[in-house]
Enzyme design. Structure first.
Site, PDB file in Angstrom:
ATOM      1  N   ASP A   1       1.091   0.523  -4.449  1.00  0.00           N
ATOM      2  CA  ASP A   1       1.506   1.903  -4.158  1.00  0.00           C
ATOM      3  C   ASP A   1       2.578   2.309  -5.154  1.00  0.00           C
ATOM      4  O   ASP A   1       3.349   1.466  -5.625  1.00  0.00           O
ATOM      5  CB  ASP A   1       2.055   2.021  -2.736  1.00  0.00           C
TER       6      ASP A   1
ATOM      7  N   ASP B   1      -5.041   6.494  -1.294  1.00  0.00           N
ATOM      8  CA  ASP B   1      -4.506   7.064  -0.051  1.00  0.00           C
ATOM      9  C   ASP B   1      -4.620   8.589  -0.054  1.00  0.00           C
ATOM     10  O   ASP B   1      -4.924   9.208   0.972  1.00  0.00           O
ATOM     11  CB  ASP B   1      -3.038   6.663   0.130  1.00  0.00           C
TER      12      ASP B   1
END
EC number: 3.4.23.36
Length: 201
Positions: free
Chosen positions: A145, A180
């Site tokens: 991420d 995401d």
């Protein structure tokens, strides 16, 4: 939208997702040491997610394996949903949303399945792609991420307030990736444009 176009959407999102993750892994050091401040409310901050959204983990030595296996089964189901929607000539909006969700789920699966065996660790160093000293094993990789939008970073209460005093508050402290974003966008389309998405031509 035909299946070819839907697969192109999946491929394009996957390509951008993986290129961004590989770049971050091979150019950033894990944690705040690798942080780049684009603006005061947008930062690139490299973190690795062990489990589900917001870093939630399944306990036990087999928790990660169960999670990865579940993700693979879910992607199979979403892939079938995409194929069926195209076959039944569902709305373009629905097909596009499913393609985004499929691409996002598949993007994070790639991290979980392969990253543990193709990268070395990123702690206090920049990781190497195709390292001869991988940080994990098959199905035990960590999801990369990097997008961080701390719109508000402030202290809840003054230091003298009991319990809450001096504690920092961050509005929107989630750190996420392209996969995401694709999942969230696809789900958002299905929720906001529900009637249009599930209608037919």
């Amino acid at each position: 939208m035909n299946l070819k176009k839907a697969y192109f959407v999946v491929f394009l999102v996957l390509l951008i997702d993986q290129l961004s993750k590989i770049y971050v892994k091979t150019h950033f050091i894990l944690g705040h040491g690798g942080q780049i401040e684009v603006t005061n409310w947008f930062k690139l901050l490299f973190v690795e997610n062990e489990g589900m959204a917001w870093g939630v983990e399944l306990p036990g030595m087999y928790g990660k394996l169960i999670l990865t296996t579940f993700r693979i089964i879910a992607v199979g189901g979403i892939g079938y949903w995409l194929w069926l929607s195209v076959k039944e000539k569902a709305s373009n909006l629905l097909i596009f949303a499913i393609a985004l969700i499929l691409a996002g789920a598949f993007g994070n699966i790639i991290d979980s399945v392969f990253y543990g065996v193709i990268f070395n660790h990123s702690e206090n160093q920049v990781a190497t792609l195709f390292s001869d000293q991988p940080y994990g094993t098959w199905f035990y990789g960590k999801v990369v991420d990097m997008f961080y939008f701390p719109f508000v970073e402030d202290y809840l209460m003054p230091q003298w307030v009991p319990f809450l005093g001096g504690k920092q508050f961050t509005f929107f402290n989630a750190i996420f990736n392209i996969a995401d974003v694709a999942i969230s966008t696809g789900v958002g389309i299905l929720i906001v444009f529900n009637k249009k998405a599930f209608g037919t031509k």
